[in-house]
Design a protein around this motif. Structure first.
Motif, PDB file in Angstrom:
ATOM      1  N   GLU A 191      28.087 -16.044  -0.470  1.00 21.04           N
ATOM      2  CA  GLU A 191      27.382 -15.074   0.357  1.00 21.04           C
ATOM      3  C   GLU A 191      25.893 -14.996   0.022  1.00 21.04           C
ATOM      4  N   TRP A 228      22.183 -21.901   4.193  1.00 16.46           N
ATOM      5  CA  TRP A 228      22.981 -22.817   5.024  1.00 16.46           C
ATOM      6  C   TRP A 228      22.806 -24.244   4.534  1.00 16.46           C
ATOM      7  N   SER A 287      33.128 -16.944   3.724  1.00 11.90           N
ATOM      8  CA  SER A 287      32.015 -17.853   3.484  1.00 11.90           C
ATOM      9  C   SER A 287      32.483 -18.924   2.518  1.00 11.90           C
ATOM     10  N   ARG A 299      26.714 -24.387   3.416  1.00 17.13           N
ATOM     11  CA  ARG A 299      27.603 -23.244   3.580  1.00 17.13           C
ATOM     12  C   ARG A 299      27.982 -23.085   5.043  1.00 17.13           C
ATOM     13  N   GLU A 329      30.444 -20.231   7.679  1.00 17.54           N
ATOM     14  CA  GLU A 329      31.128 -18.939   7.744  1.00 17.54           C
ATOM     15  C   GLU A 329      32.041 -18.902   8.957  1.00 17.54           C
ATOM     16  N   SER A 342      25.735 -10.104   4.081  1.00 17.16           N
ATOM     17  CA  SER A 342      25.446 -11.451   3.640  1.00 17.16           C
ATOM     18  C   SER A 342      23.939 -11.657   3.526  1.00 17.16           C
TER      19      SER A 342
END
Length: 380
Positions: free
Chosen positions: A46, A50, A162, A184, A186, A260
């Motif tokens: 979190e 990205w 996440s 990452r 989500e 987040s």
């Protein structure tokens, strides 16, 4: 956090088949034979960006046959009791990781699973220990992948998940650590997430996020060669570029509600006006540069001078007349009634925006408000 009662029965029969459980058991025994287990992954999904490139010493393309993908598996979480929602969802992804080697996303790549306690903070030492669990030392490049999952309630029986992955590339021939990145994704999930959905998500993460910049580094560095685009580091962001280049500093200052660090990313396209043939040009033109900028972060990049358009949303188009040797500062913000807006700002405002955000792609050491994403691999 509320426990999802229907998840445990999902796992033994549908997520981890007997062969996979046996393989994990063998890995677990191998790990137990070692004197000291590694610490669990310190990744905090979190708080991860990205995409964050921590080390970039890779300029050539890599053939899939020359790459060995080694996924670190948390054996204790994969095979132990269901002690909470995170462990249950982590088991879903353990099962998906076990299946990924047969997926088209990794076609032609040597894909192996090893216990995470094989890893140490040293990339080179971790690679040298791979034969302990029967991993051959054939391909020139080894891509180590570590991963963590975070969950929080999203209302009712749904959760916001996440997943962050740390990937490092080691060159066996040159005995060098060449690459490190964090990625990452989500999604919302509940108690009925299908195994094929997990595999599909992992396929996207591996193919489009983790593997693409490694296998095709030259194209990723400058996806539109005629623009000769390159990233500018955080220290360079507010400076003027080279005399024959133009710099853009793009801030995502669009406030979002959420716990987040970067609740959702925003997608921009940069296109030279000469390539804007119609309203859909940015979607179909191979010349369009796709930029993903998370909340409270910025991108700094250089291109050839000229007339460009920056696109965001459905109809948003902002003209950019980029001058040689100059930096153009662009802010994306929330307007009245939640409408989005794009504006040019001056150097002083840009400095203030940079001070409260961090680079969306490259590691940024100047973070007065937000901590670095902790990683497992710290040295060669």
């Amino acid at each position: 956090m509320k426990f999802i009662p229907s998840l445990p029965s999902f796992l033994p029969s549908r997520s981890l088949p007997a062969a996979a459980l046996a393989a994990l058991a063998v890995l677990s025994l191998m790990g137990a034979a070692r004197q000291a287990a590694a610490e669990p992954s310190p990744l905090d999904p979190e708080k991860s960006r990205w995409t964050e490139v921590r080390k970039d010493d890779l300029r050539e393309a890599i053939a899939p046959a020359d790459l060995q993908v080694v996924v670190l598996m948390p054996v204790a979480d994969c095979t132990g009791p269901n002690t909470g929602n995170r462990i249950v969802v982590r088991k879903w992804h353990c099962a998906g990781m076990m299946r990924m080697g047969a997926e088209p996303a990794l076609s032609g790549v040597n894909y192996v699973i090893v216990p995470e306690d094989l890893a140490s903070p040293s990339v080179a030492e971790t690679v040298r220990r791979l034969p302990e669990v029967g991993v051959s030392a054939g391909p020139r490049y080894v891509l180590l992948i570590d991963w963590q999952i975070a969950l929080r309630e999203a209302g009712g029986s749904y959760f916001h998940m996440s997943l962050a992955a740390e990937s490092v590339l080691y060159d066996r021939r040159d005995q060098r650590w060449r690459w490190q990145a964090i990625h990452r994704y989500e999604r919302y999930t509940g108690d009925k997430m299908k195994p094929e959905d997990v595999v599909r998500d992992l396929g996207y993460l591996f193919k489009d996020e983790v593997l693409r910049p490694v296998l095709n580094r030259p194209a990723v560095l400058s996806p539109a060669p005629q623009y000769a685009m390159s990233w500018a580091t955080p220290d360079e962001a507010l400076q003027a570029p080279a005399a024959d280049r133009a710099r853009v500093l793009l801030f995502n200052d669009y406030g979002k509600v959420g716990k987040s660090y970067e609740y959702t990313p925003d997608h921009f396209q940069l296109l030279a006006d000469a390539d804007v043939t119609d309203a859909k040009a940015r979607y179909k033109s191979p010349s369009a540069v796709n930029l993903v900028v998370g909340t409270r972060s910025y991108l700094a990049f250089d291109v050839k001078p000229g007339d460009y358009s920056l696109f965001v949303g459905v109809d948003g188009r902002t003209p950019l007349k980029l001058q040689a040797g100059q930096t153009t500062y662009v802010r994306y913000y929330r307007g009245m009634f939640n409408a989005n807006g794009v504006e040019l700002v001056n150097a002083a405002d840009a400095a203030a925006l940079k001070a409260k955000g961090k680079h969306a792609v490259l590691e940024d050491h100047a973070e007065p408000k937000y901590a670095h994403t902790p990683v497992r691999f710290l040295r060669d």
